[in-house]
Design a protein around this motif. Structure first.
Motif, PDB file in Angstrom:
ATOM      1  N   PRO A  46       0.837  -1.091  -0.282  1.00  0.00           N
ATOM      2  CA  PRO A  46       0.056   0.061  -0.019  1.00  0.00           C
ATOM      3  C   PRO A  46       1.213   1.155   0.123  1.00  0.00           C
ATOM      4  O   PRO A  46       2.095   1.185   0.499  1.00  0.00           O
ATOM      5  N   ALA A  47       0.227   2.577  -0.548  1.00  0.00           N
ATOM      6  CA  ALA A  47       1.082   3.816  -0.613  1.00  0.00           C
ATOM      7  C   ALA A  47       0.140   4.370   1.017  1.00  0.00           C
ATOM      8  O   ALA A  47      -0.921   4.091   1.103  1.00  0.00           O
ATOM      9  N   HIS A  48       1.514   4.818   1.273  1.00  0.00           N
ATOM     10  CA  HIS A  48       0.952   5.376   2.282  1.00  0.00           C
ATOM     11  C   HIS A  48       0.805   6.984   2.120  1.00  0.00           C
ATOM     12  O   HIS A  48       1.939   7.509   2.373  1.00  0.00           O
ATOM     13  N   VAL A  49       0.029   7.845   2.306  1.00  0.00           N
ATOM     14  CA  VAL A  49       0.313   9.370   2.390  1.00  0.00           C
ATOM     15  C   VAL A  49      -1.240   9.861   3.293  1.00  0.00           C
ATOM     16  O   VAL A  49      -2.079   9.516   3.658  1.00  0.00           O
ATOM     17  N   ASP A  50       0.178  10.732   3.843  1.00  0.00           N
ATOM     18  CA  ASP A  50      -0.508  11.834   5.138  1.00  0.00           C
ATOM     19  C   ASP A  50      -0.957  10.354   6.101  1.00  0.00           C
ATOM     20  O   ASP A  50      -0.503   9.976   6.190  1.00  0.00           O
ATOM     21  N   ASP A  51      -2.500  10.663   6.855  1.00  0.00           N
ATOM     22  CA  ASP A  51      -2.395   9.839   7.506  1.00  0.00           C
ATOM     23  C   ASP A  51      -3.427   8.180   7.184  1.00  0.00           C
ATOM     24  O   ASP A  51      -3.785   7.917   8.426  1.00  0.00           O
ATOM     25  N   ARG A  52      -3.233   7.996   5.908  1.00  0.00           N
ATOM     26  CA  ARG A  52      -3.952   7.355   4.800  1.00  0.00           C
ATOM     27  C   ARG A  52      -3.346   5.907   3.434  1.00  0.00           C
ATOM     28  O   ARG A  52      -2.472   6.759   3.631  1.00  0.00           O
ATOM     29  N   ALA A  89     -10.625   6.211   5.353  1.00  0.00           N
ATOM     30  CA  ALA A  89     -10.547   6.515   6.899  1.00  0.00           C
ATOM     31  C   ALA A  89      -9.617   4.595   7.010  1.00  0.00           C
ATOM     32  O   ALA A  89      -9.349   4.033   7.830  1.00  0.00           O
ATOM     33  N   SER A  90     -10.893   3.698   5.909  1.00  0.00           N
ATOM     34  CA  SER A  90     -11.053   2.775   6.042  1.00  0.00           C
ATOM     35  C   SER A  90     -10.177   1.634   5.000  1.00  0.00           C
ATOM     36  O   SER A  90     -10.613   1.897   4.297  1.00  0.00           O
ATOM     37  N   THR A  91      -9.706   0.529   5.138  1.00  0.00           N
ATOM     38  CA  THR A  91      -8.748  -0.331   4.434  1.00  0.00           C
ATOM     39  C   THR A  91      -9.574  -1.129   5.176  1.00  0.00           C
ATOM     40  O   THR A  91      -9.282  -1.877   5.857  1.00  0.00           O
ATOM     41  N   THR A  92      -9.391  -1.874   3.766  1.00  0.00           N
ATOM     42  CA  THR A  92     -10.476  -3.426   3.694  1.00  0.00           C
ATOM     43  C   THR A  92      -9.863  -4.627   2.979  1.00  0.00           C
ATOM     44  O   THR A  92      -8.848  -4.268   2.525  1.00  0.00           O
ATOM     45  N   GLU A  93      -9.694  -5.988   3.233  1.00  0.00           N
ATOM     46  CA  GLU A  93      -9.419  -6.692   2.606  1.00  0.00           C
ATOM     47  C   GLU A  93      -9.498  -7.193   1.285  1.00  0.00           C
ATOM     48  O   GLU A  93      -7.976  -7.559   0.574  1.00  0.00           O
ATOM     49  N   GLU A 115     -11.137  16.602  -7.847  1.00  0.00           N
ATOM     50  CA  GLU A 115      -9.823  16.473  -7.577  1.00  0.00           C
ATOM     51  C   GLU A 115      -9.892  15.191  -7.454  1.00  0.00           C
ATOM     52  O   GLU A 115      -9.551  14.794  -6.222  1.00  0.00           O
ATOM     53  N   SER A 116     -11.062  14.306  -7.659  1.00  0.00           N
ATOM     54  CA  SER A 116     -11.077  13.049  -6.835  1.00  0.00           C
ATOM     55  C   SER A 116      -9.290  12.201  -7.879  1.00  0.00           C
ATOM     56  O   SER A 116      -9.806  11.153  -6.908  1.00  0.00           O
ATOM     57  N   THR A 117      -9.213  13.057  -8.395  1.00  0.00           N
ATOM     58  CA  THR A 117      -7.902  12.080  -8.653  1.00  0.00           C
ATOM     59  C   THR A 117      -6.895  12.285  -7.880  1.00  0.00           C
ATOM     60  O   THR A 117      -5.749  11.123  -7.967  1.00  0.00           O
ATOM     61  N   TYR A 118      -6.886  12.368  -6.213  1.00  0.00           N
ATOM     62  CA  TYR A 118      -6.643  12.264  -5.193  1.00  0.00           C
ATOM     63  C   TYR A 118      -5.768  11.530  -5.048  1.00  0.00           C
ATOM     64  O   TYR A 118      -5.256  10.253  -4.764  1.00  0.00           O
ATOM     65  N   TYR A 119      -6.594  10.386  -4.831  1.00  0.00           N
ATOM     66  CA  TYR A 119      -6.930   8.839  -4.777  1.00  0.00           C
ATOM     67  C   TYR A 119      -6.040   7.560  -5.651  1.00  0.00           C
ATOM     68  O   TYR A 119      -5.102   7.340  -5.090  1.00  0.00           O
ATOM     69  N   ALA A 120      -5.871   8.422  -6.950  1.00  0.00           N
ATOM     70  CA  ALA A 120      -5.134   7.417  -8.242  1.00  0.00           C
ATOM     71  C   ALA A 120      -3.703   8.446  -8.141  1.00  0.00           C
ATOM     72  O   ALA A 120      -3.032   7.333  -7.681  1.00  0.00           O
ATOM     73  N   ASP A 121      -3.580   9.608  -7.632  1.00  0.00           N
ATOM     74  CA  ASP A 121      -2.543   9.689  -7.313  1.00  0.00           C
ATOM     75  C   ASP A 121      -1.608   9.516  -6.404  1.00  0.00           C
ATOM     76  O   ASP A 121      -0.388   9.603  -6.008  1.00  0.00           O
ATOM     77  N   ALA A 122      -2.711   9.378  -5.040  1.00  0.00           N
ATOM     78  CA  ALA A 122      -2.079   8.113  -4.379  1.00  0.00           C
ATOM     79  C   ALA A 122      -0.675   6.924  -4.810  1.00  0.00           C
ATOM     80  O   ALA A 122      -0.078   7.267  -3.932  1.00  0.00           O
ATOM     81  N   VAL A 123      -1.729   6.035  -4.786  1.00  0.00           N
ATOM     82  CA  VAL A 123      -1.118   4.788  -5.554  1.00  0.00           C
ATOM     83  C   VAL A 123      -0.367   5.317  -6.453  1.00  0.00           C
ATOM     84  O   VAL A 123       0.961   4.605  -7.008  1.00  0.00           O
ATOM     85  N   GLY A 124      -0.456   6.172  -7.133  1.00  0.00           N
ATOM     86  CA  GLY A 124       0.164   6.739  -8.979  1.00  0.00           C
ATOM     87  C   GLY A 124       1.036   5.634  -9.942  1.00  0.00           C
ATOM     88  O   GLY A 124      -0.131   4.879 -10.054  1.00  0.00           O
ATOM     89  N   ASP A 125       1.122   6.012 -10.407  1.00  0.00           N
ATOM     90  CA  ASP A 125       1.534   5.863 -11.555  1.00  0.00           C
ATOM     91  C   ASP A 125       2.748   3.957 -11.726  1.00  0.00           C
ATOM     92  O   ASP A 125       4.179   4.794 -11.134  1.00  0.00           O
ATOM     93  N   LEU A 126       2.325   3.201 -12.095  1.00  0.00           N
ATOM     94  CA  LEU A 126       3.281   1.870 -11.125  1.00  0.00           C
ATOM     95  C   LEU A 126       4.392   1.439 -12.811  1.00  0.00           C
ATOM     96  O   LEU A 126       4.367   0.240 -12.718  1.00  0.00           O
ATOM     97  N   SER A 127       4.410   2.323 -14.084  1.00  0.00           N
ATOM     98  CA  SER A 127       4.478   1.512 -15.071  1.00  0.00           C
ATOM     99  C   SER A 127       5.937   1.555 -14.901  1.00  0.00           C
ATOM    100  O   SER A 127       6.998   2.292 -13.997  1.00  0.00           O
TER     101      SER A 127
END
Length: 137
Positions: free
Chosen positions: A19-25, A65-69, A125-137
């Motif tokens: 997982p990518a850790h960004v801020d407290d998430r 704030a929640s990350t599920t299995e 601004e919902s790009t934030y979530y995808a940008d948190a994971v980032g480009d993995l190429s």
């Protein structure tokens, strides 16, 4: 926004499971897609309720704030295909709904909260979530 999220998501089949850790998430590919979809659905429900004079129903969950299995599962090509379908349809629903509103409705929206135009801009601004994971190429 959806185009950007899907372009980044196209690289996530290479995700190593960390997982990518960004801020407290913590963010994963599945969580990012879930958050973008949930954000679109939540604000669409708000818009529709306000248009008919109802109070929007508050959500009763923990959002990012929640990350599920399930959020931690590998992100496969099938998951990407599903994300493309889901997010593209949600974006189309938003475009159709906003296209039916007058300029006055967009800027002087009923009920409490942002105008519908501000709400639509906020969703970009919902790009934030995808940008948190980032480009993995």
């Amino acid at each position: 926004m959806v185009d950007h999220v899907l372009a980044v998501a196209a690289t996530w089949t290479a995700w190593d499971g960390k997982p990518a850790h960004v801020d407290d998430r913590m963010y994963t590919p599945h969580k990012a897609i879930r958050r973008v979809a949930d954000h679109l659905v939540d604000h669409l429900a708000e818009l529709e309720a306000r248009l008919v004079g109802e109070e929007p129903q508050p959500d009763h969950w923990h959002a990012s704030a929640s990350t599920t299995e399930a959020d931690c599962a590998p992100f496969t090509q099938e998951d990407l295909d599903e994300a493309r379908s889901r997010l593209t349809r949600l974006a189309r629903i938003w475009a159709n709904r906003l296209g039916q509103l007058t300029e006055a409705q967009l800027d002087r929206s009923p009920g409490d909260g942002w105008s519908f135009r501000q709400l639509a801009c906020h969703l970009t601004e919902s790009t934030y979530y995808a940008d948190a994971v980032g480009d993995l190429s």
